[in-house]
Design an enzyme around this catalytic site. Sequence first.
Site, PDB file in Angstrom:
ATOM      1  N   LEU A  11      35.107  35.560  32.504  1.00  0.00           N
ATOM      2  CA  LEU A  11      34.847  36.336  31.861  1.00  0.00           C
ATOM      3  C   LEU A  11      35.739  37.724  32.136  1.00  0.00           C
ATOM      4  O   LEU A  11      36.326  37.692  32.666  1.00  0.00           O
ATOM      5  CB  LEU A  11      33.703  37.199  32.936  1.00  0.00           C
ATOM      6  CG  LEU A  11      31.767  36.763  32.672  1.00  0.00           C
ATOM      7  CD1 LEU A  11      31.430  37.290  34.165  1.00  0.00           C
ATOM      8  CD2 LEU A  11      30.937  36.591  31.541  1.00  0.00           C
TER       9      LEU A  11
ATOM     10  N   GLU B  60      26.242  47.351  37.841  1.00  0.00           N
ATOM     11  CA  GLU B  60      26.850  47.267  36.283  1.00  0.00           C
ATOM     12  C   GLU B  60      27.191  45.513  36.127  1.00  0.00           C
ATOM     13  O   GLU B  60      27.990  44.672  36.911  1.00  0.00           O
ATOM     14  CB  GLU B  60      28.645  47.898  36.901  1.00  0.00           C
ATOM     15  CG  GLU B  60      28.053  49.099  36.091  1.00  0.00           C
ATOM     16  CD  GLU B  60      27.589  50.087  37.352  1.00  0.00           C
ATOM     17  OE1 GLU B  60      27.643  49.827  38.729  1.00  0.00           O
ATOM     18  OE2 GLU B  60      26.303  50.918  36.931  1.00  0.00           O
ATOM     19  N   LEU B  61      27.132  44.543  36.187  1.00  0.00           N
ATOM     20  CA  LEU B  61      27.134  43.683  35.537  1.00  0.00           C
ATOM     21  C   LEU B  61      28.147  42.460  35.710  1.00  0.00           C
ATOM     22  O   LEU B  61      29.301  43.127  34.836  1.00  0.00           O
ATOM     23  CB  LEU B  61      26.148  42.595  34.331  1.00  0.00           C
ATOM     24  CG  LEU B  61      26.083  40.916  33.926  1.00  0.00           C
ATOM     25  CD1 LEU B  61      25.273  41.177  35.354  1.00  0.00           C
ATOM     26  CD2 LEU B  61      25.635  40.768  33.116  1.00  0.00           C
ATOM     27  N   ASP B  62      28.466  42.266  36.737  1.00  0.00           N
ATOM     28  CA  ASP B  62      29.642  41.091  36.988  1.00  0.00           C
ATOM     29  C   ASP B  62      31.253  42.421  37.029  1.00  0.00           C
ATOM     30  O   ASP B  62      32.483  41.915  36.716  1.00  0.00           O
ATOM     31  CB  ASP B  62      30.022  40.111  35.944  1.00  0.00           C
ATOM     32  CG  ASP B  62      28.845  39.060  35.632  1.00  0.00           C
ATOM     33  OD1 ASP B  62      28.424  38.813  37.070  1.00  0.00           O
ATOM     34  OD2 ASP B  62      29.358  38.721  35.296  1.00  0.00           O
ATOM     35  N   GLU B  63      30.643  43.380  37.933  1.00  0.00           N
ATOM     36  CA  GLU B  63      32.033  44.084  37.813  1.00  0.00           C
ATOM     37  C   GLU B  63      32.279  44.714  39.070  1.00  0.00           C
ATOM     38  O   GLU B  63      32.297  46.213  39.366  1.00  0.00           O
ATOM     39  CB  GLU B  63      32.073  45.987  36.904  1.00  0.00           C
ATOM     40  CG  GLU B  63      31.567  45.664  35.434  1.00  0.00           C
ATOM     41  CD  GLU B  63      32.966  44.812  35.020  1.00  0.00           C
ATOM     42  OE1 GLU B  63      33.879  45.960  35.717  1.00  0.00           O
ATOM     43  OE2 GLU B  63      33.242  44.383  33.435  1.00  0.00           O
TER      44      GLU B  63
END
Length: 291
Positions: free
Chosen positions: A204, A234-237
């Site tokens: 990612l 916040e997705l994958d943050e």
Amino acid sequence: MAVHIKDQKDQACLIVHGPDQPGIVSAVAALVTRNQGNIVSLDQYSSDPTGGDFFQRVVFNRPDLALALPEIEADLGKTLTRLGLTWTITDRSVPKRMAILVSTSDHCLLELLWRHRRGELQVTIPMVISNHTNTAEDVRSFGVPFFHVPSPPGPDKSHSEEQILKLLAGNVDFVVLARYMQILSPDFLDTVEVPLINIHHSFLPAFIGAAPYRKAKQRGVKLIGATSHYVTKELDEGPIIEQDVARVTHVHTATDLQARGAYVERAVLSRAVEWHAEDRVVRHGNQTIVF
């Protein structure tokens, strides 16, 4: 099945965080001493000695710790609050309760269950929750309760999330997403009230979506990896806890990459869980300090 938790009787872990200034280390050491404690380990970090942020992890031994904790906490409140510091203190003899959420991929799940059985993770596992049933038999063979909560197709997952929240409520101290392939809603994250730790491949954002290892093979990558982080809206943050990589070459197939990736994912997630369970991770904004 018996779990062999390390003997940490009468050991406390104190985390201190706040603006750096002279006298913090001596104040903490003096506090431990006057409460009849003996420091076992001490780690600290300052982002800048002039106007920066100070972080400290102290493990100390104190006979009859459970009885003394209220008095120690009162002393901490008076001493450290006066210095503008925040703090948490935990009894290390009490393992954290860890729930695991999983879908169909079992490599991260089984690694955690195996390490837990060997006494390598200082946790208890009150439950595993999955939106599929293929891992149920393996989970129960470890003596861990398994709960199936289906996730219906479509964007509305509110009923499934409500069921999961009911299972978790009051029963866990943190949750691990061991390849749980559902996006949790902001409402779920607001309600769960415990930290969530996730694992994903480090492609990612370059290889978002399905079949990341096939895409990586097509791109001719030379490194594959994994990242474990705290879950935020916040997705994958979220703040990163641990990362690792493995080198690959042109001879490796997409299946080879997936196998190597699974190995890295298992190791990275296990380390992140271990460090969180031992209060080695301090969140600071969208970063972490790992002692």
